[in-house]
Design a protein around this motif. Structure first.
Motif, PDB file in Angstrom:
ATOM      1  N   ALA A 106     -20.978  39.886  30.168  1.00  0.00           N
ATOM      2  CA  ALA A 106     -22.230  39.340  30.914  1.00  0.00           C
ATOM      3  C   ALA A 106     -22.299  37.458  30.938  1.00  0.00           C
ATOM      4  N   SER A 107     -22.854  36.984  31.774  1.00  0.00           N
ATOM      5  CA  SER A 107     -22.936  35.863  31.955  1.00  0.00           C
ATOM      6  C   SER A 107     -23.768  35.124  30.980  1.00  0.00           C
ATOM      7  N   PRO A 108     -23.698  33.745  30.663  1.00  0.00           N
ATOM      8  CA  PRO A 108     -24.471  33.094  29.797  1.00  0.00           C
ATOM      9  C   PRO A 108     -26.078  33.640  29.905  1.00  0.00           C
ATOM     10  N   MET A 109     -26.569  33.300  31.128  1.00  0.00           N
ATOM     11  CA  MET A 109     -27.650  33.523  31.663  1.00  0.00           C
ATOM     12  C   MET A 109     -28.281  35.032  31.289  1.00  0.00           C
ATOM     13  N   GLU A 110     -27.295  35.811  31.546  1.00  0.00           N
ATOM     14  CA  GLU A 110     -27.753  37.458  31.220  1.00  0.00           C
ATOM     15  C   GLU A 110     -27.928  37.364  29.759  1.00  0.00           C
ATOM     16  N   LEU A 111     -27.078  36.695  29.023  1.00  0.00           N
ATOM     17  CA  LEU A 111     -27.017  37.057  27.693  1.00  0.00           C
ATOM     18  C   LEU A 111     -28.219  36.479  27.018  1.00  0.00           C
ATOM     19  N   MET A 112     -28.418  35.188  27.424  1.00  0.00           N
ATOM     20  CA  MET A 112     -29.881  34.488  27.060  1.00  0.00           C
ATOM     21  C   MET A 112     -31.425  35.327  27.512  1.00  0.00           C
ATOM     22  N   SER A 113     -31.186  35.885  28.447  1.00  0.00           N
ATOM     23  CA  SER A 113     -32.312  36.841  28.938  1.00  0.00           C
ATOM     24  C   SER A 113     -32.432  37.947  28.150  1.00  0.00           C
ATOM     25  N   ARG A 114     -31.509  38.574  27.783  1.00  0.00           N
ATOM     26  CA  ARG A 114     -31.587  39.688  26.861  1.00  0.00           C
ATOM     27  C   ARG A 114     -31.846  39.364  25.422  1.00  0.00           C
ATOM     28  N   ILE A 115     -31.355  37.888  25.003  1.00  0.00           N
ATOM     29  CA  ILE A 115     -32.132  37.467  23.598  1.00  0.00           C
ATOM     30  C   ILE A 115     -33.657  37.170  23.689  1.00  0.00           C
ATOM     31  N   PHE A 116     -33.779  36.500  24.873  1.00  0.00           N
ATOM     32  CA  PHE A 116     -35.209  35.920  24.920  1.00  0.00           C
ATOM     33  C   PHE A 116     -36.245  37.268  24.825  1.00  0.00           C
ATOM     34  N   ALA A 117     -35.554  38.574  25.405  1.00  0.00           N
ATOM     35  CA  ALA A 117     -36.559  39.580  25.353  1.00  0.00           C
ATOM     36  C   ALA A 117     -36.654  39.996  23.804  1.00  0.00           C
TER      37      ALA A 117
END
Length: 186
Positions: A106-117
């Motif tokens: 995943a890209s950093p943004m994709e990983l962050m969105s999963r963590i923010f969830a």
């Protein structure tokens, strides 16, 4: 005197020395408020307060690196041992590792969105504003170094605890009174 606890004589001693007779009085100008024009014609600006630099914990630094380069999760081989460590930020690091393991491409943004969830998302807010000074090609080395240091410190702590437990046990054995020789206090 009774209110402040300081005598008048002490205050007089602390006051600046009077000017010599005939010396010109130096007028004191009050500080200029923000935005007013100084004698030089330039607007007055108050100096910016010095920024406090708060050092990130090793776990938080590892999270920061992992978020910026999710592929680093492929270098983690001892996640189960890391989960035993009880230190600041380890819970967040383990959660980010679990999420990253599920999407290592995943890209950093994709990983962050999963963590923010998750419930850990709010902890990332402070990380996003931090500048990462590690160059791209040094991230893997720094990440592995952080994890190695955490694991080494944990191993030493476990060894010290085992040694201390062993010493306590030996000490207790040496200090046990022999029941046949010692009278009991009643």
């Amino acid at each position: 005197d009774q209110i402040t606890g300081v005598s008048v004589s002490a205050l007089q001693k602390a006051a600046p020395a009077p000017l010599a007779p005939g010396a010109p009085d130096m007028p004191r100008q009050p500080p200029l408020p923000q935005g007013q024009i100084h004698n030089s014609g330039q607007p007055f600006k108050r100096p910016a307060p010095a920024k406090m630099r708060v050092e990130l914990s090793p776990c938080t630094r590892a999270v920061n690196l992992l978020i910026r380069k999710p592929g680093l999760i492929r270098t983690v081989t001892r996640q189960d041992e890391l989960a035993e460590i009880r230190t600041e930020g380890m819970e967040l690091l383990i959660k980010v590792m679990e999420i990253a393991r599920g999407c290592s491409d995943a890209s950093p943004m994709e990983l962050m969105s999963r963590i923010f969830a998750t419930t850990y998302g709010s902890q990332l807010t402070s990380l996003l504003g931090r500048e990462l000074i590690t160059p791209e090609d040094g991230m893997e080395h720094e990440f592995r170094e952080i994890l190695d240091k955490l694991l080494t410190a944990h191993k030493r702590q476990r060894e010290r605890q085992a040694l201390l437990q062993n010493l306590r046990q030996r000490h207790a054995e040496l200090n046990l009174p022999d029941s046949s020789d010692q009278p009991y206090d009643s």
